[in-house]
Motif scaffolding. Structure first.
Motif, PDB file in Angstrom:
ATOM      1  N   THR A   1       0.843  -1.208   0.000  1.00 46.14           N
ATOM      2  CA  THR A   1       0.000   0.000   0.000  1.00 46.14           C
ATOM      3  C   THR A   1       0.867   1.242   0.000  1.00 46.14           C
ATOM      4  O   THR A   1       1.849   1.322   0.747  1.00 46.14           O
ATOM      5  CB  THR A   1      -0.894   0.018   1.269  1.00 46.14           C
ATOM      6  OG1 THR A   1      -1.655  -1.180   1.305  1.00 46.14           O
ATOM      7  CG2 THR A   1      -1.834   1.215   1.286  1.00 46.14           C
TER       8      THR A   1
ATOM      9  N   ASN B   1      -9.638   3.198 -10.809  1.00 45.27           N
ATOM     10  CA  ASN B   1      -9.745   2.869  -9.377  1.00 45.27           C
ATOM     11  C   ASN B   1      -8.474   3.244  -8.639  1.00 45.27           C
ATOM     12  O   ASN B   1      -8.092   2.575  -7.694  1.00 45.27           O
ATOM     13  CB  ASN B   1      -9.931   1.353  -9.207  1.00 45.27           C
ATOM     14  CG  ASN B   1     -11.342   0.948  -9.479  1.00 45.27           C
ATOM     15  OD1 ASN B   1     -12.264   1.578  -8.975  1.00 45.27           O
ATOM     16  ND2 ASN B   1     -11.513  -0.077 -10.299  1.00 45.27           N
ATOM     17  N   CYS B   2      -7.793   4.295  -9.110  1.00 42.93           N
ATOM     18  CA  CYS B   2      -6.434   4.450  -8.562  1.00 42.93           C
ATOM     19  C   CYS B   2      -6.401   4.916  -7.106  1.00 42.93           C
ATOM     20  O   CYS B   2      -5.411   4.683  -6.428  1.00 42.93           O
ATOM     21  CB  CYS B   2      -5.526   5.262  -9.483  1.00 42.93           C
ATOM     22  SG  CYS B   2      -6.136   6.833  -9.973  1.00 42.93           S
ATOM     23  N   TYR B   3      -7.446   5.542  -6.604  1.00 45.88           N
ATOM     24  CA  TYR B   3      -7.467   5.901  -5.167  1.00 45.88           C
ATOM     25  C   TYR B   3      -8.481   4.973  -4.495  1.00 45.88           C
ATOM     26  O   TYR B   3      -9.694   5.119  -4.677  1.00 45.88           O
ATOM     27  CB  TYR B   3      -7.823   7.383  -4.981  1.00 45.88           C
ATOM     28  CG  TYR B   3      -6.756   8.280  -5.578  1.00 45.88           C
ATOM     29  CD1 TYR B   3      -5.652   8.683  -4.818  1.00 45.88           C
ATOM     30  CD2 TYR B   3      -6.815   8.697  -6.914  1.00 45.88           C
ATOM     31  CE1 TYR B   3      -4.652   9.483  -5.369  1.00 45.88           C
ATOM     32  CE2 TYR B   3      -5.825   9.493  -7.470  1.00 45.88           C
ATOM     33  CZ  TYR B   3      -4.751   9.874  -6.690  1.00 45.88           C
ATOM     34  OH  TYR B   3      -3.752  10.654  -7.228  1.00 45.88           O
ATOM     35  N   ASP B   4      -7.970   4.021  -3.742  1.00 51.52           N
ATOM     36  CA  ASP B   4      -8.760   2.911  -3.218  1.00 51.52           C
ATOM     37  C   ASP B   4      -9.987   3.389  -2.427  1.00 51.52           C
ATOM     38  O   ASP B   4      -9.857   4.168  -1.471  1.00 51.52           O
ATOM     39  CB  ASP B   4      -7.858   2.053  -2.333  1.00 51.52           C
ATOM     40  CG  ASP B   4      -8.541   0.797  -1.884  1.00 51.52           C
ATOM     41  OD1 ASP B   4      -8.540  -0.176  -2.646  1.00 51.52           O
ATOM     42  OD2 ASP B   4      -9.093   0.806  -0.759  1.00 51.52           O
ATOM     43  N   LYS B   5     -11.144   2.893  -2.812  1.00 49.26           N
ATOM     44  CA  LYS B   5     -12.402   3.360  -2.222  1.00 49.26           C
ATOM     45  C   LYS B   5     -12.515   2.968  -0.744  1.00 49.26           C
ATOM     46  O   LYS B   5     -12.935   3.765   0.093  1.00 49.26           O
ATOM     47  CB  LYS B   5     -13.579   2.789  -3.013  1.00 49.26           C
ATOM     48  CG  LYS B   5     -14.860   3.474  -2.678  1.00 49.26           C
ATOM     49  CD  LYS B   5     -15.921   3.216  -3.710  1.00 49.26           C
ATOM     50  CE  LYS B   5     -17.153   4.023  -3.305  1.00 49.26           C
ATOM     51  NZ  LYS B   5     -18.342   3.602  -3.947  1.00 49.26           N
ATOM     52  N   GLU B   6     -12.090   1.738  -0.458  1.00 48.73           N
ATOM     53  CA  GLU B   6     -12.195   1.271   0.933  1.00 48.73           C
ATOM     54  C   GLU B   6     -11.337   2.120   1.863  1.00 48.73           C
ATOM     55  O   GLU B   6     -11.753   2.456   2.973  1.00 48.73           O
ATOM     56  CB  GLU B   6     -11.698  -0.169   0.996  1.00 48.73           C
ATOM     57  CG  GLU B   6     -12.809  -1.158   1.228  1.00 48.73           C
ATOM     58  CD  GLU B   6     -12.261  -2.564   1.285  1.00 48.73           C
ATOM     59  OE1 GLU B   6     -12.624  -3.308   0.370  1.00 48.73           O
ATOM     60  OE2 GLU B   6     -11.462  -2.885   2.194  1.00 48.73           O
TER      61      GLU B   6
ATOM     62  N   THR C   1      -0.148   2.463  -9.352  1.00 49.48           N
ATOM     63  CA  THR C   1      -1.327   1.735  -9.849  1.00 49.48           C
ATOM     64  C   THR C   1      -0.902   0.727 -10.921  1.00 49.48           C
ATOM     65  O   THR C   1      -1.393  -0.406 -10.961  1.00 49.48           O
ATOM     66  CB  THR C   1      -2.369   2.733 -10.405  1.00 49.48           C
ATOM     67  OG1 THR C   1      -2.674   3.663  -9.369  1.00 49.48           O
ATOM     68  CG2 THR C   1      -3.639   2.041 -10.858  1.00 49.48           C
TER      69      THR C   1
ATOM     70  N   ARG D   1      -1.922  -0.606  -3.786  1.00 45.43           N
ATOM     71  CA  ARG D   1      -3.156   0.041  -3.328  1.00 45.43           C
ATOM     72  C   ARG D   1      -2.763   1.440  -2.878  1.00 45.43           C
ATOM     73  O   ARG D   1      -1.765   1.598  -2.156  1.00 45.43           O
ATOM     74  CB  ARG D   1      -3.642  -0.776  -2.146  1.00 45.43           C
ATOM     75  CG  ARG D   1      -5.052  -0.626  -1.778  1.00 45.43           C
ATOM     76  CD  ARG D   1      -5.305  -1.605  -0.632  1.00 45.43           C
ATOM     77  NE  ARG D   1      -6.666  -1.487  -0.199  1.00 45.43           N
ATOM     78  CZ  ARG D   1      -7.065  -1.765   1.017  1.00 45.43           C
ATOM     79  NH1 ARG D   1      -6.191  -2.191   1.934  1.00 45.43           N
ATOM     80  NH2 ARG D   1      -8.323  -1.635   1.342  1.00 45.43           N
TER      81      ARG D   1
ATOM     82  N   ASN E   1      -5.547  -6.982   2.079  1.00 45.76           N
ATOM     83  CA  ASN E   1      -6.436  -6.618   0.972  1.00 45.76           C
ATOM     84  C   ASN E   1      -5.628  -5.745   0.014  1.00 45.76           C
ATOM     85  O   ASN E   1      -5.264  -4.625   0.334  1.00 45.76           O
ATOM     86  CB  ASN E   1      -7.638  -5.840   1.526  1.00 45.76           C
ATOM     87  CG  ASN E   1      -8.561  -5.389   0.426  1.00 45.76           C
ATOM     88  OD1 ASN E   1      -8.227  -5.445  -0.753  1.00 45.76           O
ATOM     89  ND2 ASN E   1      -9.732  -4.939   0.819  1.00 45.76           N
TER      90      ASN E   1
ATOM     91  N   GLY F   1      -6.588  -4.519  -2.867  1.00 48.15           N
ATOM     92  CA  GLY F   1      -7.364  -3.581  -3.681  1.00 48.15           C
ATOM     93  C   GLY F   1      -7.623  -4.103  -5.087  1.00 48.15           C
ATOM     94  O   GLY F   1      -7.094  -5.138  -5.490  1.00 48.15           O
TER      95      GLY F   1
ATOM     96  N   ASN G   1      -6.708  -3.163  -8.047  1.00 48.48           N
ATOM     97  CA  ASN G   1      -5.717  -3.086  -9.135  1.00 48.48           C
ATOM     98  C   ASN G   1      -4.688  -4.205  -9.104  1.00 48.48           C
ATOM     99  O   ASN G   1      -3.856  -4.307  -9.994  1.00 48.48           O
ATOM    100  CB  ASN G   1      -4.970  -1.747  -9.081  1.00 48.48           C
ATOM    101  CG  ASN G   1      -5.907  -0.585  -9.279  1.00 48.48           C
ATOM    102  OD1 ASN G   1      -6.752  -0.633 -10.158  1.00 48.48           O
ATOM    103  ND2 ASN G   1      -5.791   0.420  -8.451  1.00 48.48           N
TER     104      ASN G   1
END
Ligand SMILES: O=P(O)(O)O[C@@H]1C[C@H](O)[C@@H](CO)O1
Length: 332
Positions: free
Chosen positions: A146, A200-205, A265, A270, A322, A324, A326
């Protein structure tokens, strides 16, 4: 039709492009100072840096943090620290900007092994984008999963004031529009695909987790999500440029981050990003305010403890296993 140009003045394509990279006044070669993407670093260069670090520290980081202008104190919070000057690490460029110390700090935060860049590299310093993003691929080779990126940025949005924290939801990589992208050049398939998605480059979670942590720290009044735009710098924006960015839906503007996130990414890291808003970007000709780097550093320092708390809690609560959306599986 045959060219009428005398044979002596006919240049090969290589000669012509070489001339373009020379100073028109002195004839001096500018190749090494032009911030174009190539020459790219070879896989061996990243590997050499990673191997050097592996032999010089027993830390095996899972999380990497890039500290923005004036936010380097984040690295001081790591336990069991071991640090290296960039000048000692093979292949690392040097930091030349005030507020970017130029040290790689390894340590532990909330039980997680971390590596922190106390100072980042910017395109405007004259580094190629390959060098600007060099550490990201080294982190990947070290086993990092990460990446947390932080920066100082100017606000274009009415709801973002100096001292606020913008969780980066997405970015606009303006240099990329004109071919200044760190992925230009032969693709290194060991790192990632030729055409990586950036949706999805900025992880939503991680963004949701940061918002939850903001509630617990009672700083939601300071926080909101937004779009970051990278411009090349080093000058701050003219008023017409500021108005253009505002019309394009940019919430905060800065001079970094996007190339690092593109490379991260691409290699399946992540990513979580935040901008510390250090100034309002001047958008009207009646406004006599003007931004300067000292002011940027001052606001960063004033808010650095809050940023530290947010990042520390995020690292503590994130699920390191996790990877992510990508992640396409580690190839090393
Ligand atoms: O490294 P970051 O993006 O935090 O630095 C910002 C952009 C310029 O480098 C500098 C301007 O004050 O701060």
């Amino acid at each position: 039709m045959q060219s009428k140009e005398p044979v002596s003045s006919v240049r090969t394509r290589a000669q012509a492009s070489e001339m373009l990279l020379c100073s028109p006044s002195t004839g001096e070669r500018l190749t090494s100072r032009v911030p174009s993407s190539p020459p790219v670093c070879s896989h061996d260069e990243y590997q050499t840096a990673a191997d050097w670090l592996r032999t010089h520290t027993r830390h095996r980081p899972e999380v990497a943090i890039i500290c923005g202008s004036g936010l380097g104190m984040l690295a001081d919070t790591l336990g069991c620290q071991e640090s290296f000057a960039y000048s000692d690490v093979p292949g690392f460029p040097q930091s030349t900007v005030q507020g970017h110390a130029g040290r790689l700090v390894f340590g532990v935060l909330k039980g997680k092994m971390c590596v922190c860049m106390q100072g980042r590299f910017h395109m405007y310093e004259g580094h190629t984008l390959s060098k600007t993003t060099f550490p990201v691929r080294v982190f990947k080779l070290l086993g990092v999963k990460t990446l947390i990126v932080t920066n100082a940025a100017g606000s274009l949005a009415d709801g973002l004031q100096p001292g606020d924290i913008m969780i980066i939801k997405d970015h606009i990589n303006f240099p990329g529009f004109v071919g200044l992208n760190p992925l230009i050049g032969p693709n290194d398939d060991k790192f990632g695909p030729r055409f990586p998605a950036m949706s999805n480059c900025y992880d939503k979670e991680l963004r949701c987790l940061a918002t939850e942590i903001g509630k617990q720290l009672e700083i939601t009044g300071l926080m909101r999500e937004g779009v970051y735009a990278m411009v090349g710098g080093p000058n701050f924006e003219s008023i017409a440029e500021a108005r253009l960015l505002h019309r394009l839906g940019v919430d905060a503007v800065g001079m970094s981050t996007a190339p690092e996130v593109v490379v991260a990414t691409h290699c399946g890291l992540r990513v979580f990003g935040l901008s510390l808003i250090t100034n309002k970007v001047v958008k009207t000709y009646e406004d006599s305010d003007s931004v300067n780097h000292e002011g940027v550093l001052e606001v960063s320092r004033l808010r650095s403890v809050t940023v530290q708390q947010l990042v520390t809690e995020l690292i503590g609560k994130m699920d390191i296993n996790n990877n992510g959306p990508n992640d396409a599986g580690t190839k090393f």
